[in-house]
Enzyme design. Sequence first.
Site, mmCIF file in Angstrom:
data_model
loop_
_atom_site.group_PDB
_atom_site.id
_atom_site.type_symbol
_atom_site.label_atom_id
_atom_site.label_comp_id
_atom_site.label_asym_id
_atom_site.label_seq_id
_atom_site.Cartn_x
_atom_site.Cartn_y
_atom_site.Cartn_z
ATOM 1 N N CYS A 130 42.332 35.395 37.557
ATOM 2 C CA CYS A 130 42.795 36.451 36.653
ATOM 3 C C CYS A 130 44.015 36.060 35.836
ATOM 4 C CB CYS A 130 43.042 37.743 37.425
ATOM 5 S SG CYS A 130 41.518 38.464 38.070
ATOM 6 N N HIS A 158 39.886 46.858 21.924
ATOM 7 C CA HIS A 158 39.600 45.536 21.374
ATOM 8 C C HIS A 158 40.876 44.749 21.075
ATOM 9 C CE1 HIS A 158 35.570 47.149 21.149
ATOM 10 N NE2 HIS A 158 35.154 45.891 21.085
ATOM 11 N N GLU A 203 38.845 49.256 36.101
ATOM 12 C CA GLU A 203 38.698 48.020 35.343
ATOM 13 C C GLU A 203 37.310 47.437 35.533
ATOM 14 O OE1 GLU A 203 41.731 45.184 36.341
ATOM 15 O OE2 GLU A 203 40.787 44.633 38.209
#
Length: 121
Positions: free
Chosen positions: A26, A70, A109
């Site tokens: 991550c 985005h 998430e």
Amino acid sequence: MRARLTKEFRFEAAHTLPSLPEGHKCRQMHGHSFKIEISVEGEVDESIGWIYDHKKISDAMRPLLEQLDHGYLNDIPGLESPTIERMAAWFWRKLEADLPGLAEIVIFETPTARCSFKGEF
């Protein structure tokens, strides 16, 4: 009568988690299809039958979603290391003035990984 309203929103964003140890996957740039639930609680106004209009929640969220969707979360002030825990607190700070009765923020998430935050700093 007291009640709780929950409104759901979605956005797509990329991030890295630079505070994680070297080699953790991550730390690499990756993205998520985030889902966020905003819950408010309060007394139902008996004259109209609700706490307040759901549109009020949408209006408060609109500028935040425009900023995040985005985008690269790490570039947003306050989200330099954007774990979902930190994101939940960020949303809380941004929304609490506009949403009296803010009770809980839940950020997903992934479909199976989420954080619930109730404003306790």
